[in-house]
Design an enzyme around this catalytic site. Structure first.
Site, short mmCIF file in Angstrom:
data_model
loop_
_atom_site.label_atom_id
_atom_site.label_comp_id
_atom_site.label_asym_id
_atom_site.label_seq_id
_atom_site.Cartn_x
_atom_site.Cartn_y
_atom_site.Cartn_z
N ASP A 215 -13.18 -45.86 6.51
CA ASP A 215 -14.17 -47.07 7.10
C ASP A 215 -13.50 -48.42 6.33
O ASP A 215 -13.70 -48.52 5.06
CB ASP A 215 -15.43 -47.00 6.83
CG ASP A 215 -16.44 -47.89 7.46
OD1 ASP A 215 -15.86 -48.71 7.98
OD2 ASP A 215 -17.44 -47.44 8.14
N ARG A 217 -14.35 -51.49 7.85
CA ARG A 217 -14.84 -52.67 8.34
C ARG A 217 -15.43 -53.54 7.37
O ARG A 217 -15.79 -53.21 6.08
CB ARG A 217 -16.13 -51.96 9.52
CG ARG A 217 -15.66 -51.38 10.51
CD ARG A 217 -16.73 -50.70 11.29
NE ARG A 217 -17.41 -49.75 10.51
CZ ARG A 217 -18.15 -48.93 11.09
NH1 ARG A 217 -19.04 -49.17 12.16
NH2 ARG A 217 -18.74 -47.83 10.31
N1 LIG Z 1 -11.53 -43.91 12.73
C1 LIG Z 1 -12.38 -43.27 13.92
N2 LIG Z 1 -13.25 -44.25 14.32
C2 LIG Z 1 -14.08 -43.82 15.22
C3 LIG Z 1 -14.12 -42.29 15.79
N3 LIG Z 1 -15.14 -42.31 16.53
C4 LIG Z 1 -15.61 -43.44 16.56
N4 LIG Z 1 -15.02 -44.31 15.83
C5 LIG Z 1 -15.32 -45.78 15.80
O1 LIG Z 1 -16.57 -45.90 14.98
C6 LIG Z 1 -17.24 -47.11 14.99
C7 LIG Z 1 -18.50 -46.76 15.14
O2 LIG Z 1 -19.05 -46.33 13.55
P1 LIG Z 1 -20.09 -45.12 13.28
O3 LIG Z 1 -19.52 -44.47 12.24
O4 LIG Z 1 -20.02 -44.19 14.70
O5 LIG Z 1 -21.37 -45.71 13.63
P2 LIG Z 1 -21.64 -47.03 12.52
O6 LIG Z 1 -21.67 -48.06 13.37
O7 LIG Z 1 -21.28 -46.94 11.29
O8 LIG Z 1 -23.37 -46.78 12.29
P3 LIG Z 1 -24.63 -47.03 13.18
O9 LIG Z 1 -24.79 -48.40 12.74
O10 LIG Z 1 -25.64 -46.02 12.74
O11 LIG Z 1 -24.01 -46.78 14.50
C8 LIG Z 1 -16.57 -47.79 16.12
O12 LIG Z 1 -15.64 -48.99 15.97
C9 LIG Z 1 -15.68 -46.63 16.83
O13 LIG Z 1 -14.62 -47.08 17.42
C10 LIG Z 1 -13.04 -41.29 15.01
O14 LIG Z 1 -13.39 -40.15 15.29
N5 LIG Z 1 -12.49 -41.97 14.15
#
Ligand SMILES: Nc1nc2c(ncn2[C@@H]2O[C@H](COP(=O)(O)OP(=O)(O)OP(=O)(O)O)[C@@H](O)[C@H]2O)c(=O)[nH]1
Length: 327
Positions: A215, A217
């Site tokens: 991650d 971000r």
């Molecule tokens: N690398 C990767 N990114 C993913 C995948 N599935 C969804 N995403 C990305 O994950 C991001 C969302 O993150 P999540 O981990 O689902 O949730 P979060 O935003 O961290 O947490 P919440 O606030 O609870 O939703 C978005 O940018 C999606 O494009 C995957 O399998 N691999």
């Protein structure tokens, strides 16, 4: 998913209405960066478009699109000097009618490298948020596959819809939409990761097999946007402890968490279970992210640090071929 179903799911965790929402007891004094001259250390300045000369120049050079924030390159969010080059510019606001009702939609530009590149955070606003405490806020990262194509492999599109309906039904509230596809690795890298997931790797191991972080971000636009909207404190709509602690480290006052849980389906069950087991997401509807000792839970993966280098697109493509050939 229908609005009523989504609200029932929130209701399961006690968050169906503002009236029955109980913000978490605040945790221990946080490690917010001290403020200099009344400003948050690390907070970039919000300047209006009229002041955005460099930003306009960057736009004229056509540098719109994923920048340092979405690529995760070169931005150090560990609290030491993140303020250097980040700034957020408000561009415009309009009313937007949608299937879930009408919202104010605000456009921003955000740069972490002195406008060499920039991303475009969008903010959806419901009700009057200015000068308010405890405003429900969803910080949502782009997911092209589910939000545009309707993919069922994750829960992102449903979470976005849930948040939009929540703020529409119980205003005020906002959704901050950030261009951080694939948890910051970008769309083609996410597609490469999906290719490996087809071969049995989970969402974490697929990234790692490609040499990508779990991650990467970063949330530097968020405090600036909250400041611009004069939001004093927030209830974060999330299940992700990393997001909570990163936003808190940016100096944001988080007074509670609103779970954002959507029902699992055939195609996203494994993904949701990996999020809970491997990334510590709070998918069981717990209200507080502070643990019983009053300490925030630790994020499982840190953001990329300054100087981190992602594999090139050629290396990613070669890695996918190599791992596929091994079967
Ligand atoms: N690398 C990767 N990114 C993913 C995948 N599935 C969804 N995403 C990305 O994950 C991001 C969302 O993150 P999540 O981990 O689902 O949730 P979060 O935003 O961290 O947490 P919440 O606030 O609870 O939703 C978005 O940018 C999606 O494009 C995957 O399998 N691999």
């Amino acid at each position: 998913m229908s609005s009523s179903l989504l609200l029932r799911q929130l209701s399961h965790t006690g968050a169906s209405t503002r009236a029955n929402f109980q913000p978490c007891a605040p945790g221990p004094p946080s490690s917010h960066p001290p403020r200099r001259n009344g400003r948050r250390r690390g907070a970039a300045t919000i300047s209006r478009l009229i002041d955005g000369q460099r930003e306009r120049e960057a736009g004229e050079r056509g540098r719109i699109g994923p920048g340092a924030a979405s690529g995760g390159n070169g931005w150090d969010t560990d609290g030491s000097g993140r303020d250097a080059a980040a700034s957020t510019v408000f561009v415009a606001e309009t009313m937007l009618p949608t299937r879930s009702g009408s919202y104010r939609l605000r456009g921003y530009r955000h740069s972490v490298d002195g406008w060499e590149s920039y991303t475009e955070p969008a903010v959806v606003v419901s009700g009057r948020v200015e000068d308010q405490e405890n405003v429900p806020v969803r910080v949502h990262d782009a997911c092209f596959t589910s939000e545009v194509l309707g993919s069922l492999k994750c829960d992102c599109a449903q979470q976005l819809q849930l948040a939009l309906e929540y703020i529409q039904n119980t205003p005020p509230g906002i959704v901050i939409y950030l261009q951080q596809e694939g948890r910051g690795i970008g769309l083609s890298n996410k597609i490469a990761a999906y290719a490996l997931q087809e071969r049995g790797l989970d969402t974490v191991d697929a990234n790692r097999a490609l040499g990508l972080p779990d991650d990467c971000r970063e949330y530097s636009p968020v405090p600036n946007i909250l400041e611009d909207l004069r939001i004093k404190s927030i209830q974060l709509m999330t299940n992700n402890p990393r997001k909570l602690s990163m936003l808190e480290d940016l100096g944001i006052r988080i007074t509670g968490r609103i779970p954002c849980i959507v029902g699992p389906g055939k195609h996203n069950q494994a993904y949701l279970s990996a999020k809970e087991k491997r990334m510590d997401h709070l998918l069981e509807g717990s209200w507080c992210y502070w643990n019983h000792d009053g300490e925030p839970t630790q994020p499982v993966a840190g953001p990329l640090r300054q100087g981190s280098i992602l594999p090139s697109s050629t290396e990613i493509a070669a890695k996918v071929r190599e791992l596929s050939a091994e079967e």
